[in-house]
Each structure stands twice: as C-alpha cells, then as structure tokens.
Design a protein around this motif. Structure first.
Motif, PDB file in Angstrom:
ATOM      1  N   ASN B 430       0.886  -1.098   0.022  1.00 24.38           N
ATOM      2  CA  ASN B 430       0.042   0.055  -0.016  1.00 24.38           C
ATOM      3  C   ASN B 430       0.716   1.267  -0.029  1.00 24.38           C
ATOM      4  O   ASN B 430       0.604   2.220  -0.842  1.00 24.38           O
ATOM      5  CB  ASN B 430      -0.918  -0.158   1.167  1.00 24.38           C
ATOM      6  N   GLN B 431       2.015   1.274   0.892  1.00 24.91           N
ATOM      7  CA  GLN B 431       2.665   2.340   0.801  1.00 24.91           C
ATOM      8  C   GLN B 431       3.465   2.610  -0.224  1.00 24.91           C
ATOM      9  O   GLN B 431       3.618   3.888  -0.848  1.00 24.91           O
ATOM     10  CB  GLN B 431       3.893   2.291   1.942  1.00 24.91           C
ATOM     11  N   LEU B 432       3.944   1.514  -1.010  1.00 27.03           N
ATOM     12  CA  LEU B 432       4.796   2.040  -2.249  1.00 27.03           C
ATOM     13  C   LEU B 432       3.807   2.332  -3.265  1.00 27.03           C
ATOM     14  O   LEU B 432       4.236   3.216  -4.052  1.00 27.03           O
ATOM     15  CB  LEU B 432       5.355   0.408  -2.694  1.00 27.03           C
ATOM     16  N   ARG B 433       2.625   2.042  -3.326  1.00 27.40           N
ATOM     17  CA  ARG B 433       1.664   2.225  -4.270  1.00 27.40           C
ATOM     18  C   ARG B 433       1.268   4.057  -3.921  1.00 27.40           C
ATOM     19  O   ARG B 433       1.089   4.729  -4.634  1.00 27.40           O
ATOM     20  CB  ARG B 433       0.317   1.597  -4.354  1.00 27.40           C
ATOM     21  N   ASN B 434       0.661   4.119  -2.598  1.00 23.06           N
ATOM     22  CA  ASN B 434       0.289   5.566  -2.211  1.00 23.06           C
ATOM     23  C   ASN B 434       1.539   6.337  -2.360  1.00 23.06           C
ATOM     24  O   ASN B 434       1.340   7.529  -2.751  1.00 23.06           O
ATOM     25  CB  ASN B 434      -0.045   5.562  -0.881  1.00 23.06           C
ATOM     26  N   GLY B 435       2.842   5.763  -2.168  1.00 29.85           N
ATOM     27  CA  GLY B 435       3.831   6.669  -2.579  1.00 29.85           C
ATOM     28  C   GLY B 435       4.426   7.093  -3.678  1.00 29.85           C
ATOM     29  O   GLY B 435       5.217   7.801  -4.149  1.00 29.85           O
TER      30      GLY B 435
END
Lengths: 153, 443
Positions: B430-435
């Motif tokens: 999720n973080q990699l996508r959101n970031g």
C-alpha cells in the motif's frame, strides 16, 4: 503360500510369469528385446519342461493362484568339477509377493530338489545388467562364474 | 474454449506490464539508512560482531538475518505450467509470480530462482548448498518422476522445510476441498471410493495424503494414460525400475483389483480427482454418469479443466471443483502455500510433514464450513484473506507438536506472528503504491 511342483493346470499362469521375466530383463538391456509372440513360445517352453527328466519346475501358489515360478535344468560340465550342474534359467515372483522372503525360500527349495537329482553346483543365468538378480544371488553367496559378451555384428 | 477473449486479454497485459515494470518482485530494505554512517552498523565494521555471533551459534542466523523469513522458489524449468520443458529462463516469470503471491498473501520473502541443472542429482546438490541462506525452499515446475526423488531426498537431507507445491500444495488443497465435499454429500473419508485420474506430481501426493488422513488405500483407484494401476499390470516391473512412487501405489491401492480404463474405475466410485489432461472434453459425461449418486468430481487441469462444471453436473456430479477462479469451488494452491510457509517459518520449522499439510487442509476446510457449505462453496476463496493467518497458526502448532519447530510458539503467538508479518507485507504494498513508487500500469 505353498511351494510345489508345477502341474498341467498351471501352464497358462507360468507362461505369463515367464514372459514377465523376459520383459523385466529387457528393462535392463535392449539386447533382450522381447518378441511379440512371447506368450505362445513360453507355453511351448513350459510344456516341454513339465515332467521332463532332468528338469525342475517349481511354483509358489496361494490358493489356486500361481504367484511365482522357478525353472531349472541339469547340465554336465564336461571339463570341470564339480561336474553336475543345476542351471536356474527362469525365476519370477509377482510384485506384491516380493519382499517377503519368498524368493529365498523358492531358491532354497529348488536347490534341495536339484541336489536330489544329483546336482553338485547350482548356477543361475541372469542378464549381466539385471541388478536386481545380481544382488539377489550375490546376497546368497553366489558369485559370477562366466561372462557372456554380446554385440550386434 | 471458455473465456477465450479474457485469456487473450490477460496474455496481452502480462506481456505489456512485465516489460513496463521490468519484473514483478525485487529487493526492498528493512532497515533505515539515516546517513552513510549507518553503514558502519549494517556493514563493516559493525556487521562483523553479528557474523561472529552467528559463527559461534549458527542457529542465530534465524534471528540476526532475514533468513527466518526467506525462501527460494526453485525450478529447473523442466515442466512449467502446461507448457512442458521450457527451460529455466522461461520459468522465471512464473517463479516471480509465485514469489509475489508468497509475499502478498503470506508475507514471505520469496526469491525467484530458476536454475540450470539437468539431472535430479545436480538439482539436489545445488539446493542443499543454498541452505545457509534460507528458511525454506519451494520447488516448482519440475518434471515427474524427477520431482519425487528431488523432494524426498531434500526433505530427508535438509534442515529447513522443502516443499514441492505441485505435489504437497495441490494435494493439500485438494484434500481441503474434499473434506467439505464429503460433508456436503454426507460421506466420511473412510469407506469412500476415490478415483485419481493422472499419476503425476499432484495425484501421487494426493494418494499419500489421503491415506495419511484416513482413507483405506484399497478404496483408492489410480488411473494413468495406460489404464488402471494394479499389482499385475503388464508394465509393473517397468514402473518398479522407473517410477517407484507409482509402483508402490500400484501395489497398495485398488483392493478390488479393478482393471481397464477410467470408466471401469469410476463405476461405483464416489469421488474423482482428475489432474491429468487439458480439457474441455478429456473426460466424458458417460464416464461421470457411472459414478455413485451424489458424486464428487474435481477437474484440476489448468487452464482448461478436463470437463466443464455444467457438463459434469448434467452427467450427475453433485459437487464439482476446478482450478479456475471463474467457476465455483476453485481448488487453488494459492490458498495453501503462503499460509503453510508462514506457519512453518514463524516457528522456524525444520520440515513440513504430511500431517502439517493435513492440519492446514483441515483448517482451510473448517474456515469454509463456518461460513456455510453448499455444493457451490466447499473451499474459501482467495479474497477471504483472514484464512491465511489461521492456517499458518494451525501449521505452526502442528510443527511444535511434532517436534520439528526450533521456536515453540503458542497457537495465539503463532496467529499474532502470522498476522503481523502478512499485514506488514500488505502495508508495504500500500505504501509503495500510495507513495508513487509502484505506479499503475499504462493502459
């Protein structure tokens, strides 16, 4: 399980087992490719052995079912001592009756019967590449006597 | 061919996206690098202290490094999907996909590792040499019977779990589905006659697990391309020499000595597990119709099952499962392998025993049962992700009970460990996508 001399009624079952022996040999060596009409040949072969003098045909049976066979014949070693030889030519046990010492028992019984026929040395014919047979006999004190070499010319 | 258009679409996207992203998985750090000074901790000189500690006690490699959570997804490329021997490079995208599933569903750090070996012996020594870096090994897409020898030897000779998903994974998830299919049709495993069609990696393992789970081997009939296996089949001695696993099955199963083909085997049988031929017409309705009433049929060939579910139902099967997500009852390894390894890794298991797999199958089945079974719902779906930590905990507990765990967690600890690691993986995604590190693919 019963070990006994083969009877006429066993002919078909024994012939099947003989063909299986030959097929197994072929698994180890392509120079033992089995002919397509092996079964009728096996029947003739077994028939000529049944009750013939100097021949031994023992079966292991469970009820009416033949589950193993050992065939041997007596031969003269004209130049050598011991002189009278009992040659095991065929030996087969159906897979599910293996690993139960039946092979050992059949070999012992065959050796005893051959001795009664005056045999002084028991010899087994097996393909050089048949590791299972090699291990079986080696484990029971047999050792290689002759080497037969083959080549398609 | 069903869903032809969709499959073409998947193929097109797979090619385009794979190139766009340059592969599906990659290394990501776990520690902060606050400044270059941190490298004096993560690397030399600080790291030497960690090395010395591990040298004194090699088991500490499971505590001080990522070994505890790292597995290799190894293939020699000799039997990839239904594509055959396409070589290790060809296997790489598949192993990457597997590694991604391991990571996303099980929180496992899985390294795709196709290798250039020819013989089983070469593969065995290569995998054994990798042991110090790994908490486990997932073998994948290796031809039969080579795969049997490789798995048996590595399970016996390595101190970390070795898993061949095409054997244990498929067999385990089949067993889970079967437990519930039996429930739906009011049967018990004991006394149920099971026909296994195909005798490759999956069904050889399924036979073993069935027996371990309580089937009488005499109630199992295995059919291969030459017909029904039995102790007096003409090629039995050939099997003894070339495929001892199949040979043992031929000797122990089929108590009634049924001979002939699939139809003869199915006559009067309750269950069919087909893992043999590409469909959609590899098995015929008249073969299914001779089975007992309320029969169960699993068609596991991918991508096209041996028979389409609608046809099987029409021929009399009550519960039908396939390997596909677009029909009910998807018997899919992905339900099992991430959780099996999650559980095994969390307790630092030395091996994955057959009874651990049966425990996993039992938990998977229980999860579906709690949600209400029907002929169209015998096994959880992949989106029911709460199932993974539950199965992991059950596997971990089985390992502890069997004495193959290096770390003895309670069931609760096992569950919490599994949840934490799986959640971390999803959070990373999720973080990699959101970031914006992982962007959506261009259309």
């Amino acid at each position: 399980m019963q070990l006994r001399h083969a009877k006429k009624e066993d002919l078909d079952a024994i012939s099947d087992l003989i063909v299986r022996t030959k097929r197994l040999n072929n698994e180890f060596d392509p120079l033992f490719a089995v002919v397509s009409d092996a079964k009728p040949r096996a029947e003739k072969y077994v028939q000529s052995t049944l009750g013939a003098p100097g021949h031994l045909l023992l079966v292991a049976s469970e009820g009416t079912k033949v589950v193993g066979v050992i065939r041997a014949e007596t031969r003269e070693r004209i130049f050598y001592e011991p002189h009278k030889e009992g040659r095991i030519t065929d030996f087969y046990i159906l897979p599910e009756y293996r690993r139960k010492a039946l092979g050992h028992e059949m070999l012992e019984r065959a050796s005893a019967e051959l001795k009664k026929l005056g045999v002084e040395i028991v010899v087994a014919d097996v393909p050089a590449q048949n590791e299972i047979a090699n291990r079986f006999y080696a484990k029971r004190g047999f050792r290689a006597l002759t080497h037969q070499f083959g080549k398609i010319p | 061919m069903p869903k032809k258009a969709t499959e073409d679409e998947f193929s097109r996207k797979a090619l385009g996206y794979s190139k766009f992203y340059g592969g599906k998985v990659g290394f990501a750090p776990k520690v902060p690098v606050r400044s270059l000074d941190d490298f004096s901790i993560w690397y030399t000189p600080g790291v030497a202290a960690v090395s010395k500690a591990i040298q004194a006690e090699p088991g500490l490699s499971f505590e001080y490094t990522g070994r505890w959570n790292t597995i290799a997804v190894v293939s020699d490329g000799s039997r990839v999907l239904g594509l055959g021997n396409i070589g290790p490079e060809g296997a790489l995208p598949v192993m990457e996909g597997k590694a991604l599933i391991y990571n996303y569903l099980g929180g496992v750090n899985a390294i795709p590792l196709p290798v250039k070996t020819k013989t089983g012996e070469e593969l065995i020594s290569l995998v054994k040499a990798l042991e110090p870096s790994l908490g486990g090994v997932n073998l994948e897409d290796i031809e039969s019977p080579k795969c049997f020898e490789v798995l048996d030897r590595l399970r016996a000779e390595m101190e970390v779990p070795v898993w061949h998903d095409d054997q244990q994974g498929t067999a385990g998830v089949t067993l889970a589905g079967l437990f519930n299919a039996l429930e739906v049709t009011d049967r018990k495993l004991a006394g149920t006659r099971v026909v296994l069609c195909g005798s490759g990696a999956a069904n050889v393992a399924t036979e073993r697990l069935l027996v371990e789970a309580g089937s009488d081997p005499r109630d199992i009939i295995v059919v291969d391309s030459k017909g029904i296996l039995h102790p007096e089949r003409e090629d039995i001695d050939q099997l003894m020499l070339k495929n001892k696993w199949k040979y043992e099955i031929a000797l122990s199963t089929n108590g009634d000595r049924v001979t002939g083909g699939l139809r003869d085997a199915l006559q009067g049988s309750d269950v069919l597990v087909a893992a043999a031929h590409q469909g959609p017409a590899a098995i015929k309705p008249e073969e299914i119709s001779v089975m007992n009433k309320r029969s169960i049929a699993f068609f596991l060939a991918n991508p096209v099952p041996e028979m389409l579910p609608a046809e099987a139902h029409a021929a009399g099967a009550e519960v039908v499962a396939t390997g596909r997500s677009d029909y009910p009852n998807q018997v899919n390894n992905s339900l099992l392998f991430p959780a099996i390894f999650r559980g095994a890794l969390d307790v630092r298991a030395r091996t994955i025993t057959d009874s651990m797999v049966i425990q996993a199958a039992t938990e998977l089945a229980a999860f579906a049962r709690e949600r209400g079974l029907s002929s169209d719902y015998i096994i959880p779906t992949m989106v029911q992700w709460e199932v993974y930590p539950r199965v992991a905990a059950r596997v971990g507990q089985a390992a502890v009970r069997e004495g193959v765990a290096r770390k003895e967690l309670t069931e609760d600890e096992s569950m919490r460990a599994a949840m934490a690691t799986i959640e971390r993986s999803r959070k990373v995604m999720n973080q990699l996508r959101n970031g914006g590190v992982i962007v959506d693919p261009p259309e």
